[in-house]
Design a protein around this motif. Structure first.
Motif, PDB file in Angstrom:
ATOM      1  N   ILE A 448       0.847  -1.188   0.000  1.00 37.14           N
ATOM      2  CA  ILE A 448       0.000   0.000   0.000  1.00 37.14           C
ATOM      3  C   ILE A 448       0.883   1.238   0.000  1.00 37.14           C
ATOM      4  CG2 ILE A 448      -1.985   1.115   1.061  1.00 37.14           C
ATOM      5  CD1 ILE A 448      -2.313  -1.902   0.216  1.00 37.14           C
ATOM      6  N   GLU A 449       0.680   2.099  -0.994  1.00 35.89           N
ATOM      7  CA  GLU A 449       1.478   3.320  -1.123  1.00 35.89           C
ATOM      8  C   GLU A 449       0.768   4.538  -0.548  1.00 35.89           C
ATOM      9  OE1 GLU A 449       4.827   3.356  -3.144  1.00 35.89           O
ATOM     10  OE2 GLU A 449       4.400   1.554  -1.970  1.00 35.89           O
ATOM     11  N   VAL A 450      -0.562   4.573  -0.656  1.00 38.14           N
ATOM     12  CA  VAL A 450      -1.359   5.692  -0.115  1.00 38.14           C
ATOM     13  C   VAL A 450      -2.587   5.087   0.563  1.00 38.14           C
ATOM     14  CG1 VAL A 450      -2.610   7.830  -0.626  1.00 38.14           C
ATOM     15  CG2 VAL A 450      -0.577   7.228  -1.974  1.00 38.14           C
ATOM     16  N   ASP A 451      -2.958   5.632   1.730  1.00 39.76           N
ATOM     17  CA  ASP A 451      -4.063   5.114   2.544  1.00 39.76           C
ATOM     18  C   ASP A 451      -5.367   4.953   1.768  1.00 39.76           C
ATOM     19  OD1 ASP A 451      -2.428   5.120   4.730  1.00 39.76           O
ATOM     20  OD2 ASP A 451      -3.257   6.926   5.635  1.00 39.76           O
ATOM     21  N   TRP A 452      -6.148   3.988   2.261  1.00 41.28           N
ATOM     22  CA  TRP A 452      -7.555   3.803   1.935  1.00 41.28           C
ATOM     23  C   TRP A 452      -7.811   3.426   0.471  1.00 41.28           C
ATOM     24  CZ3 TRP A 452      -7.925   2.934   6.510  1.00 41.28           C
ATOM     25  CH2 TRP A 452      -7.606   3.820   7.528  1.00 41.28           C
ATOM     26  N   VAL A 453      -7.508   2.171   0.214  1.00 41.23           N
ATOM     27  CA  VAL A 453      -7.830   1.550  -1.064  1.00 41.23           C
ATOM     28  C   VAL A 453      -8.196   0.100  -0.771  1.00 41.23           C
ATOM     29  CG1 VAL A 453      -5.386   1.021  -1.454  1.00 41.23           C
ATOM     30  CG2 VAL A 453      -6.980   0.975  -3.371  1.00 41.23           C
ATOM     31  N   ASN A 454      -9.215  -0.408  -1.413  1.00 42.53           N
ATOM     32  CA  ASN A 454      -9.600  -1.815  -1.290  1.00 42.53           C
ATOM     33  C   ASN A 454      -9.123  -2.569  -2.515  1.00 42.53           C
ATOM     34  OD1 ASN A 454     -10.813  -0.953   1.028  1.00 42.53           O
ATOM     35  ND2 ASN A 454     -12.861  -1.686   0.521  1.00 42.53           N
ATOM     36  N   ILE A 455      -8.692  -3.823  -2.307  1.00 43.88           N
ATOM     37  CA  ILE A 455      -8.047  -4.597  -3.371  1.00 43.88           C
ATOM     38  C   ILE A 455      -8.779  -5.916  -3.558  1.00 43.88           C
ATOM     39  CG2 ILE A 455      -5.858  -5.502  -4.226  1.00 43.88           C
ATOM     40  CD1 ILE A 455      -4.528  -3.884  -1.887  1.00 43.88           C
ATOM     41  N   ASP A 456      -9.232  -6.148  -4.783  1.00 44.26           N
ATOM     42  CA  ASP A 456      -9.836  -7.436  -5.108  1.00 44.26           C
ATOM     43  C   ASP A 456      -8.760  -8.378  -5.653  1.00 44.26           C
ATOM     44  OD1 ASP A 456     -11.429  -9.546  -5.772  1.00 44.26           O
ATOM     45  OD2 ASP A 456     -12.757  -8.443  -7.106  1.00 44.26           O
ATOM     46  N   TYR A 457      -8.052  -7.946  -6.693  1.00 44.63           N
ATOM     47  CA  TYR A 457      -6.992  -8.780  -7.249  1.00 44.63           C
ATOM     48  C   TYR A 457      -6.079  -7.918  -8.114  1.00 44.63           C
ATOM     49  CZ  TYR A 457     -10.191  -8.846 -11.304  1.00 44.63           C
ATOM     50  OH  TYR A 457     -11.037  -8.481 -12.323  1.00 44.63           O
ATOM     51  N   VAL A 458      -4.941  -8.490  -8.469  1.00 47.30           N
ATOM     52  CA  VAL A 458      -4.046  -7.928  -9.481  1.00 47.30           C
ATOM     53  C   VAL A 458      -3.942  -8.972 -10.586  1.00 47.30           C
ATOM     54  CG1 VAL A 458      -1.715  -7.176 -10.050  1.00 47.30           C
ATOM     55  CG2 VAL A 458      -2.757  -6.480  -7.876  1.00 47.30           C
ATOM     56  N   GLU A 459      -4.185  -8.561 -11.825  1.00 49.93           N
ATOM     57  CA  GLU A 459      -4.203  -9.488 -12.947  1.00 49.93           C
ATOM     58  C   GLU A 459      -3.067  -9.183 -13.914  1.00 49.93           C
ATOM     59  OE1 GLU A 459      -7.320 -11.306 -16.267  1.00 49.93           O
ATOM     60  OE2 GLU A 459      -7.821  -9.445 -15.214  1.00 49.93           O
TER      61      GLU A 459
END
Length: 553
Positions: A448-459
């Motif tokens: 995480i580089e900057v606060d407050w992000v939700n992650i489902d996947y990286v494709e």
């Protein structure tokens, strides 16, 4: 003993707490973390004990400084001086109450399920910091009122509570590792000019007498918010100047009892959690996967502790590239090894049950409540050399939350910033650009580089080669059109040989490369990173020119 309430008017406030130390006939287990807790009455425990407070946790124990055949609240867990017991209130004296140490330990145990948390509890209501100073305790006890002196003598027959802490801690070091200090004191010492220096001295003396060379975390707590001693909180925060690893449990928003000296029940619970939040920021949360399970022999029979940590490795199958890396399926291995999570609460409390904030996202799972500096690792296998498109499936409502992806120690692609959406459940694809990967097995890290992000996947998708479309004004030449006699123009380490360019376009000057397109010598579109690895390649600046670049070694 619960005498402090009778003498609260004599001193602005008094709290105590000392926690730390394991015992057992075995080598110290690195996954047995012990904390020394000391101070006045808010540490000793003056809160009402309610249903559930005395429910024990398997990986939360205490080494007692007192003997108790019965305790306030009705728990059937007995205490014996120098022996381990499951940690439930009251921990410091038989008839005290809920302490900030109780929910500190419970929170730490929940956040680090593969670790056993131990507390060394030594605290005396109404006591000055002088009681814990090895140079001043004797004169202080001799000049104290009998109720305070007798309370101090519960831990040591002479009232040397500093020595009581050291003796318990040395016993604890036989089976575990002292990781830090929690401290709540100062109400009595509002008029003491060198209070800060004496607090620091107690910490340094304890470390030295226990043979601990490294700086350990020291977390102190503010006084009751807007209470009788609230002004002392300024000096508590000022302790930051005296400790290399320091945290403060803030008291704003917590409740107090009618004496305006002690927290109410919910205040003790919340303050304990805040102590844990601060400590989790300061400690090394790495779990040793090679250590055996922690098994602590308990007074009265039985044992408590934590299971052997999971070995580091994939949570299920190794992820294949091309393909999707599901955020919630980070590797096994525990905190500090497979992941790092900043907050002290599992916000989503779904799926895995450890410190990572996983929550339900539609029909699946996702990682949320992400803060800068957190990360998760994944075992991946790249199936073939090539160029891949990297795409993050992200959600956020601020348009600033961001992640980066690392393969091994190297960052790949671009930082991916979530789009500004209506909420944290509306996901969109964010490009991380094209990345060139080599076939093989790797650890992939999402950070995480900057606060407050939700992650489902990286494709990762295999990038398709692009064929150059004809440009009548700027044709891509074949290698037979290369004129070795034409002037070479260099930009940095790149040297350009102009080919098939209209007269006067290049004229020995460096062109703006911001819109440049890159091709191999067969005319297939490639990324700049791939082009730079080739001996020669084609560059087109649309509407301007097309030329060959020769990489000079």
């Amino acid at each position: 003993m619960n005498l402090f309430h009778k003498f609260a008017g004599a001193a602005c406030c008094v709290f105590g707490l000392t926690m730390l130390a394991p015992q057992a006939e075995a080598a110290p287990n690195p996954n047995f973390h012990i904390y020394i807790a000391y101070g006045q009455s808010n540490m000793a425990g003056a809160g009402p004990i309610q249903t559930g407070d005395q429910d024990p946790v398997d990986n939360f124990v205490m080494i007692s400084g007192v003997d108790c055949n019965s305790r306030k609240g009705g728990t059937n867990i007995k205490l014996a001086k120098g022996q381990w017991s499951k940690a439930v209130p009251p921990m410091f004296h038989c008839q005290e109450g809920l302490s900030v140490a109780d929910y500190f330990g419970k929170t730490m145990a929940k956040e680090m399920p593969n670790v056993t948390i131990g507390i060394i509890p030594v605290a005396v209501g109404g006591a000055s910091i002088k009681l814990f100073d090895k140079a001043q305790w004797q004169s202080y006890v001799n000049s104290s009122e009998s109720w305070l002196a007798n309370w101090a003598k519960d831990y040591d027959s002479q009232g040397n509570d500093y020595a009581a802490i050291i003796n318990l801690a040395k016993k604890a070091q036989e089976v575990g590792v002292i990781k830090g200090f929690i401290f709540h004191q100062g109400e009595t010492d509002g008029g003491m000019g060198n209070w800060e220096q004496v607090v620091q001295k107690t910490y340094n003396d304890m470390r030295n007498d226990l043979g601990i060379k490294e700086e350990l975390p020291f977390v102190a707590g503010e006084m009751v918010y807007n209470g009788a001693c609230h002004g002392m909180s300024t000096r508590v925060n000022g302790l930051s100047k005296y400790f290399a690893k320091f945290g403060v449990a803030k008291s704003q928003g917590t409740g107090m009892q009618g004496d305006r000296l002690h927290f109410d029940h919910d205040g003790y619970v919340e303050m304990g959690k805040r102590y844990a939040q601060e400590m989790l920021k300061l400690i090394d949360k790495t779990v040793d996967p090679d250590a055996p399970a922690v098994q602590v022999p308990l007074y009265g029979g039985g044992s408590a502790g934590s299971e052997k940590p999971e070995e580091y490795g994939p949570y299920g199958d190794v992820f294949k590239i091309p393909g999707k890396v599901q955020a919630e399926d980070y590797n096994k291995g525990g905190s500090g090894v497979a992941y790092s999570d900043m907050d002290s609460k599992n916000q989503g409390d779904e799926y895995r049950g450890d410190g990572v904030d996983i929550y339900k996202a539609g029909m699946g799972m996702a990682v949320g409540y992400c803060q800068k500096g957190e990360w998760m690792k994944y075992s991946v296998h790249v199936e073939e050399d090539g160029e891949y498109e990297m795409i993050g499936r992200l959600a956020g409502d601020n348009g600033t939350g961001a992640i980066a992806v690392y393969l091994g120690d190297d960052k790949i692609g671009e930082t991916m910033v979530s789009e500004k959406g209506p909420d944290y459940d509306t996901y969109s694809d964010v490009s991380g650009g094209k990345v060139t990967l080599k076939k093989g097995d790797y650890d992939l890290k999402i950070q995480i580089e900057v606060d407050w992000v939700n992650i489902d996947y990286v494709e990762f998708k295999k990038a398709e080669a692009e064929v150059v479309e004809p440009d009548p004004e700027n044709p891509v030449p074949s290698d037979t059109t290369v004129k070795d006699t034409l002037p070479v123009v260099c930009e940095g380490s790149e040297c350009f040989e102009p080919i098939g360019i209209r007269a006067g376009v290049l004229a020995n000057r460096v062109e703006d490369m911001s819109k440049a397109q890159y091709f191999d010598m067969a005319g297939n579109r490639i990324g700049k990173a791939s082009a730079l690895k080739q001996g020669a390649y084609l560059v087109r600046i649309p509407g301007v020119k097309t030329f060959v670049v020769r990489n000079e070694k």
